[in-house]
Design a protein around this motif. Sequence first.
Motif, PDB file in Angstrom:
ATOM      1  N   VAL A   1      42.975  35.692  45.792  1.00  0.00           N
ATOM      2  CA  VAL A   1      44.384  35.424  45.844  1.00  0.00           C
ATOM      3  C   VAL A   1      44.912  36.003  47.040  1.00  0.00           C
ATOM      4  O   VAL A   1      45.999  35.198  47.764  1.00  0.00           O
ATOM      5  N   GLU A   2      44.569  36.990  47.646  1.00  0.00           N
ATOM      6  CA  GLU A   2      45.193  37.557  48.815  1.00  0.00           C
ATOM      7  C   GLU A   2      44.905  36.546  49.983  1.00  0.00           C
ATOM      8  O   GLU A   2      45.797  36.293  50.739  1.00  0.00           O
ATOM      9  N   THR A   3      43.449  35.840  50.118  1.00  0.00           N
ATOM     10  CA  THR A   3      43.070  35.061  51.117  1.00  0.00           C
ATOM     11  C   THR A   3      44.319  33.841  50.855  1.00  0.00           C
ATOM     12  O   THR A   3      44.694  33.470  52.063  1.00  0.00           O
TER      13      THR A   3
ATOM     14  N   GLY B   1      44.460  39.692  38.439  1.00  0.00           N
ATOM     15  CA  GLY B   1      43.862  39.547  39.849  1.00  0.00           C
ATOM     16  C   GLY B   1      45.256  39.036  40.686  1.00  0.00           C
ATOM     17  O   GLY B   1      45.203  39.432  41.780  1.00  0.00           O
ATOM     18  N   LEU B   2      46.023  38.158  40.037  1.00  0.00           N
ATOM     19  CA  LEU B   2      47.144  37.480  40.647  1.00  0.00           C
ATOM     20  C   LEU B   2      48.104  38.417  41.426  1.00  0.00           C
ATOM     21  O   LEU B   2      48.311  38.438  42.468  1.00  0.00           O
TER      22      LEU B   2
ATOM     23  N   VAL C   1      35.970  42.351  27.785  1.00  0.00           N
ATOM     24  CA  VAL C   1      36.234  43.662  28.903  1.00  0.00           C
ATOM     25  C   VAL C   1      35.545  43.549  29.914  1.00  0.00           C
ATOM     26  O   VAL C   1      36.231  43.656  31.020  1.00  0.00           O
ATOM     27  N   PRO C   2      34.349  43.772  29.982  1.00  0.00           N
ATOM     28  CA  PRO C   2      33.686  43.809  31.210  1.00  0.00           C
ATOM     29  C   PRO C   2      33.607  42.736  32.102  1.00  0.00           C
ATOM     30  O   PRO C   2      33.595  42.769  33.380  1.00  0.00           O
ATOM     31  N   LEU C   3      33.560  41.505  31.584  1.00  0.00           N
ATOM     32  CA  LEU C   3      33.740  40.260  32.520  1.00  0.00           C
ATOM     33  C   LEU C   3      35.158  40.197  33.167  1.00  0.00           C
ATOM     34  O   LEU C   3      34.877  39.822  34.208  1.00  0.00           O
ATOM     35  N   ALA C   4      36.157  40.666  32.612  1.00  0.00           N
ATOM     36  CA  ALA C   4      37.426  40.627  33.346  1.00  0.00           C
ATOM     37  C   ALA C   4      37.412  41.699  34.020  1.00  0.00           C
ATOM     38  O   ALA C   4      38.060  41.364  35.361  1.00  0.00           O
ATOM     39  N   ILE C   5      37.020  43.030  33.894  1.00  0.00           N
ATOM     40  CA  ILE C   5      37.301  43.933  34.842  1.00  0.00           C
ATOM     41  C   ILE C   5      36.225  43.530  36.111  1.00  0.00           C
ATOM     42  O   ILE C   5      36.568  44.141  37.006  1.00  0.00           O
TER      43      ILE C   5
ATOM     44  N   PRO D   1      38.769  41.984  40.675  1.00  0.00           N
ATOM     45  CA  PRO D   1      38.690  42.227  42.083  1.00  0.00           C
ATOM     46  C   PRO D   1      38.303  41.132  42.646  1.00  0.00           C
ATOM     47  O   PRO D   1      38.738  40.834  44.044  1.00  0.00           O
ATOM     48  N   PHE D   2      37.347  40.298  42.417  1.00  0.00           N
ATOM     49  CA  PHE D   2      36.878  39.279  42.911  1.00  0.00           C
ATOM     50  C   PHE D   2      38.008  38.189  42.986  1.00  0.00           C
ATOM     51  O   PHE D   2      38.280  37.803  44.002  1.00  0.00           O
TER      52      PHE D   2
END
Length: 222
Positions: free
Chosen positions: A109-111, A32-33, A95-99, A103-104
Amino acid sequence: MTWSEMQPLLTQGTYDTLYMVLWSTLVTVLGGLPIGILLVLTDKGGLLQNQPLNKVLGVIVNIGRSLPFIILLIFLIPVTTAVVGTFIGPTAMIVPLAIGAVPFFARLVETAVREVDHGLIEAVESMGGGIPTLVGKVLLPQALPSLVAGVTTTVITLVGYSAMAGAVGGEGLGSKAITYGFQRFETGFMFATVAVLIALVTVIQLIGDGVVRILARRGRTA
């Protein structure tokens, strides 16, 4: 169910939950970073301005954030099986936890990066600093308190996700609550599981808030 019967179940459930959350947090931050930073750099006026790429990244992130986790969990069963070899157990749930969380976290990070003083960015640009310098010397250090707050929020979200993962064989406290609390009508065990989850989230929040305060204090005295 007596406390002596509950204790080993709660201990194992807590261990499995922490195992899933910690590893998925690591993968989430690593994924995500850079996505969050790219969303800023490729936006209009950014150093890597690229509107098509920015829009594609934005759409992917928005789709990932809009899917309910339980649906994503089931949808990713073939992917999880291909990566881990099974879709059951705490390791498979990473796997699903990370995926689901990437995006969240990318939006957080963008904010955080957008809050960095634009004057500092312009100063680095005027001195000929490239992207690595800008990211490593300005964006990440200046946004660090907000990034830590974002990681804290993400970890707490992953605790909730891991509880839902118990519905499809993910183990952890969620699985224990469903198997021993709901299906066996053990109300006391259900309350105990909820209490452990609340305590876990509270500790995570306190640690995150403490780190943010320390970083903010250092930033003011720097």
